[in-house]
Design an enzyme around this catalytic site. Structure first.
Site, PDB file in Angstrom:
ATOM      1  N   ALA A  38      48.932  22.381  46.880  1.00 15.13           N
ATOM      2  CA  ALA A  38      47.377  22.409  47.803  1.00 15.13           C
ATOM      3  C   ALA A  38      46.412  23.002  46.785  1.00 15.13           C
ATOM      4  O   ALA A  38      46.587  24.002  45.909  1.00 15.13           O
ATOM      5  CB  ALA A  38      47.974  23.121  48.940  1.00 15.13           C
ATOM      6  N   GLY A  63      43.356  25.189  45.731  1.00 11.54           N
ATOM      7  CA  GLY A  63      43.012  26.714  46.201  1.00 11.54           C
ATOM      8  C   GLY A  63      43.788  27.720  45.153  1.00 11.54           C
ATOM      9  O   GLY A  63      44.437  27.225  44.438  1.00 11.54           O
ATOM     10  N   ARG A 115      46.426  30.070  44.226  1.00 16.34           N
ATOM     11  CA  ARG A 115      47.963  29.974  44.492  1.00 16.34           C
ATOM     12  C   ARG A 115      48.156  31.560  45.359  1.00 16.34           C
ATOM     13  O   ARG A 115      47.665  32.548  45.063  1.00 16.34           O
ATOM     14  CB  ARG A 115      48.852  30.301  43.325  1.00 16.34           C
ATOM     15  CG  ARG A 115      49.868  29.937  43.432  1.00 16.34           C
ATOM     16  CD  ARG A 115      50.915  29.820  42.313  1.00 16.34           C
ATOM     17  NE  ARG A 115      50.519  28.543  41.540  1.00 16.34           N
ATOM     18  CZ  ARG A 115      50.890  27.941  40.507  1.00 16.34           C
ATOM     19  NH1 ARG A 115      51.593  28.892  39.594  1.00 16.34           N
ATOM     20  NH2 ARG A 115      50.714  26.768  40.045  1.00 16.34           N
ATOM     21  N   GLY A 116      48.971  31.443  46.561  1.00 12.09           N
ATOM     22  CA  GLY A 116      49.199  32.475  47.355  1.00 12.09           C
ATOM     23  C   GLY A 116      50.276  33.461  46.643  1.00 12.09           C
ATOM     24  O   GLY A 116      51.053  33.005  45.734  1.00 12.09           O
ATOM     25  N   MET A 117      50.054  34.763  47.057  1.00 12.42           N
ATOM     26  CA  MET A 117      51.199  35.602  46.667  1.00 12.42           C
ATOM     27  C   MET A 117      52.411  35.647  47.399  1.00 12.42           C
ATOM     28  O   MET A 117      53.559  36.273  47.323  1.00 12.42           O
ATOM     29  CB  MET A 117      50.593  37.231  46.773  1.00 12.42           C
ATOM     30  CG  MET A 117      49.464  37.235  45.445  1.00 12.42           C
ATOM     31  SD  MET A 117      48.668  38.985  45.401  1.00 12.42           S
ATOM     32  CE  MET A 117      47.567  39.046  46.677  1.00 12.42           C
ATOM     33  N   LYS A 135      53.788  25.132  54.233  1.00  7.17           N
ATOM     34  CA  LYS A 135      53.959  26.278  53.788  1.00  7.17           C
ATOM     35  C   LYS A 135      55.347  26.937  53.742  1.00  7.17           C
ATOM     36  O   LYS A 135      55.948  26.824  54.689  1.00  7.17           O
ATOM     37  CB  LYS A 135      52.782  27.190  54.603  1.00  7.17           C
ATOM     38  CG  LYS A 135      51.442  26.523  54.587  1.00  7.17           C
ATOM     39  CD  LYS A 135      50.506  27.452  55.797  1.00  7.17           C
ATOM     40  CE  LYS A 135      50.308  28.748  55.136  1.00  7.17           C
ATOM     41  NZ  LYS A 135      49.085  29.219  55.884  1.00  7.17           N
ATOM     42  N   ASP A 181      46.883  26.953  64.271  1.00 12.32           N
ATOM     43  CA  ASP A 181      48.144  26.874  65.144  1.00 12.32           C
ATOM     44  C   ASP A 181      49.058  26.103  63.942  1.00 12.32           C
ATOM     45  O   ASP A 181      48.625  25.302  63.016  1.00 12.32           O
ATOM     46  CB  ASP A 181      48.288  25.949  66.205  1.00 12.32           C
ATOM     47  CG  ASP A 181      49.496  26.090  67.091  1.00 12.32           C
ATOM     48  OD1 ASP A 181      50.395  27.201  66.921  1.00 12.32           O
ATOM     49  OD2 ASP A 181      49.441  25.499  67.977  1.00 12.32           O
TER      50      ASP A 181
END
EC number: 2.7.11.5
Length: 583
Positions: free
Chosen positions: A315, A317, A319-321, A336, A371
């Site tokens: 996705a 953006g 990158r998440g941790m 996710k 949600d």
């Protein structure tokens, strides 16, 4: 095993669903009394209780089936016959579509979410499409302005089941007519009529009258949020008549409505006309049938996949941790997965992250938290996965995936509505759009805090922008209750060199938050800093947050509006009462 056992099992599952939905309707039917008595804490508890009902009853049925089968093995043919018997029970069953989802849930619980094939499950419905499109009995009542709109609205409001007195019904009717005249024009109004749902839609501290306004040019929503004053008198807070406004009211970031719906498929079909942008899954979600909404969401995903040659990609953006996030370029949802290992600064477990997501599911989301639907053993065709994403999956979540050759199985993931990450949005907009986004972000923080939610990580990258321009929080791994946080002022520096030191000159304990520090990362951009200081400077003061904590601890439940303050009748046409104003 005796051949009659298959029918007994099918009947047991359907009876279990009957019990579940009966309790669902029972909890829902108490919404009117909770509203009339202003028992807002009971409103919140009922919301959580109703969400738990489904899994509780699935568990009860699973235990019954284990007793019935007495631990004997059940082969594939036996299970297929159970499904055949169950399917034969559905043509005359009024809630057939959710009964199919309940069957799926029981199967998944029994077999640990494995062997999820169309032969064993209701991946798609067994019933003809016309059953979804049929409304077997009237769900709404028509009102025509034969004697003028004032009398029409008087009849509508007088027909409501609410037992509280009105603060000033004539005034509210004047306001509604004024809004309709401004919106439609004085000449068109006599040629319009209204259809009003028989049941009120309850959520938070409002009872929503939901209707359809038929005009010479088409059908519009007709929504009236009815509130009560502290003195127990009713008033209409506004009138909403656009599909965009209705879409926000029924949005994916809001709590589920409490609306008495013994025939949910019929209600969903009735709502479609005024919510044309909503999918079937979103409509079921809005009326509280969240488990069947998950079924419909999966069906929508499969239909999209069948018609697309797109590949799954990471996705857009930062990158998440904690989470690995991927999507299909043209699909409106993201997938996710909790990473096997987190970044060093994220001192938490996967179990903690899952608990945070469950907290959001059960809490009042106040239009500011997306949600999610939770899936186990989610299968992907490797040919549809971009090589870069495949490499990332093997690097970040090897413990969560099983390679089956042509497919991979993801042990656990969440599906969530896709939004434009706020940090990307802020890079792309200027002028009024930038100002609106910063205002929305600050409002999101305030409304979450008022609902006893502290986001934890407030960076712009953890928020998204919806197609209606609303800012919604979607990164939940550091979320907690406001009442668990210790908001502190930064003590004065002892010496000038303290402020230059790499370490703070004051002690910091777990749970300590220093709102003054928010300024460093929220106002670093020179385009954003002045706007933030103008509109939301109080968010940088610890006393602002402590005051909110005090209200929460004293039992205050804040008003939540699914529309702008300027749309309230009290703002547009004059004060209603001091007790009715928002906090």
């Amino acid at each position: 095993m005796p051949r009659g056992l298959e029918l007994l099992i099918a009947q047991t599952i359907l009876q279990g669903f009957d019990a579940q939905y009966g309790r669902f309707l029972e909890v829902t039917s108490g919404a009117q009394q909770r509203f009339e008595q202003a028992d807002w804490h009971a409103v919140q508890q009922a919301m959580k209780s109703r969400i738990h009902l489904y899994d509780h009853h699935v568990g009860l049925v699973v235990e019954q089936l284990r007793c019935i089968t007495d631990g004997k093995s059940t082969d594939a043919d036996f299970l297929l016959r159970v499904k055949e018997h169950y399917t034969r029970l559905l043509p005359d069953y009024p809630r057939f579509e959710i009964a199919e989802s309940f069957f799926n849930s029981v199967y998944c619980r029994l077999f640990d979410h494995r062997s999820l094939t169309p032969e064993r499950l209701f991946i798609f419905s067994s019933q003809p499409e016309r059953r979804f499109r049929t409304i077997p009995r009237p769900l709404a009542k028509d009102f025509f302005p034969d004697h003028g709109w004032e009398l029409l609205l008087m009849r509508i409001l007088s027909d409501l089941p609410l037992r509280l007195p009105w603060q000033n019904k004539s005034r509210d009717i004047r306001y509604i007519i004024a809004h309709l005249t401004e919106t439609l024009g004085e000449d068109a109004l006599p040629r319009c009529h209204v259809q009003v749902a028989n049941e009120l839609f309850y959520r938070n501290k409002a009872a929503w009258l939901v209707g359809k306004l038929t005009t010479p040019d088409g059908t519009l929503p007709f929504l009236l949020p009815i509130h009560r004053t502290d003195e127990g008198e009713l008033f209409v807070d506004t009138c909403l008549t656009t599909t965009a406004e209705a879409s926000i009211v029924f949005g994916f970031a809001r709590s589920y409505f409490m609306v008495y719906a013994p025939l949910p498929a019929a209600l969903v079909e009735w709502l479609r006309e005024i919510l044309p942008g909503k999918t079937t899954a979103e409509l079921y979600m809005a009326i509280g049938c969240q488990k069947h909404a998950k079924t419909e969401s999966y069906r929508e995903y499969l239909c999209y996949l069948a018609e697309s040659d797109e590949k799954f990609i990471e996705a857009p953006g930062i990158r998440g941790m904690v989470m690995l996030v991927f999507t299909l370029p043209g699909f409106d949802r993201v997938f996710k997965i909790i990473k096997d290992k987190f970044a060093p600064q994220k001192e938490m477990s996967a179990a903690h992250v899952r608990a945070c997501y469950q907290l959001v599911k059960e809490h009042d989301r106040v239009g500011r938290m997306a949600d999610t639907q939770e899936f186990e053993n989610f299968v992907l065709d490797k040919r549809q996965i971009d090589p870069a994403l495949m490499a990332l999956l093997r690097q970040e979540v090897p413990e969560k995936i099983t390679d089956l050759g042509e497919h991979i199985v993801i042990r656990h993931l969440y599906i969530e509505r896709r939004m434009v990450p706020l940090n990307i949005w802020l890079e792309q907009v200027e002028g009024q759009q930038l100002r609106d986004a910063i205002e929305e972000y600050g409002n999101a923080i305030r409304q979450l805090a008022a609902a006893n939610i502290f986001p934890g990580d407030m960076l712009f990258k953890n928020f998204g922008v919806t197609r209606h321009g609303r800012v919604v929080f979607y990164d939940y791994d550091e979320i907690c209750y406001m009442t668990e946080v210790n908001f502190r002022d930064i003590p004065p520096a002892r010496y000038p060199e303290d402020e230059l030191a790499s370490e703070p000159w004051y002690s910091v304990s777990p749970g300590d938050v220093f709102p003054e520090e928010f300024r460093h990362w929220l106002c670093a951009d020179p385009r954003i800093g002045p706007l933030f200081e103008e509109m939301h400077a109080d968010l940088f003061r610890a006393d602002y947050w402590r005051a909110l904590q005090t209200r929460i601890k004293e039992g205050h439940v804040e008003d939540v509006y699914a529309y702008r303050r300027r749309q309230r009748f009290s703002v547009r046409y004059g004060a209603i009462s001091s007790t009715a104003n928002s906090s």
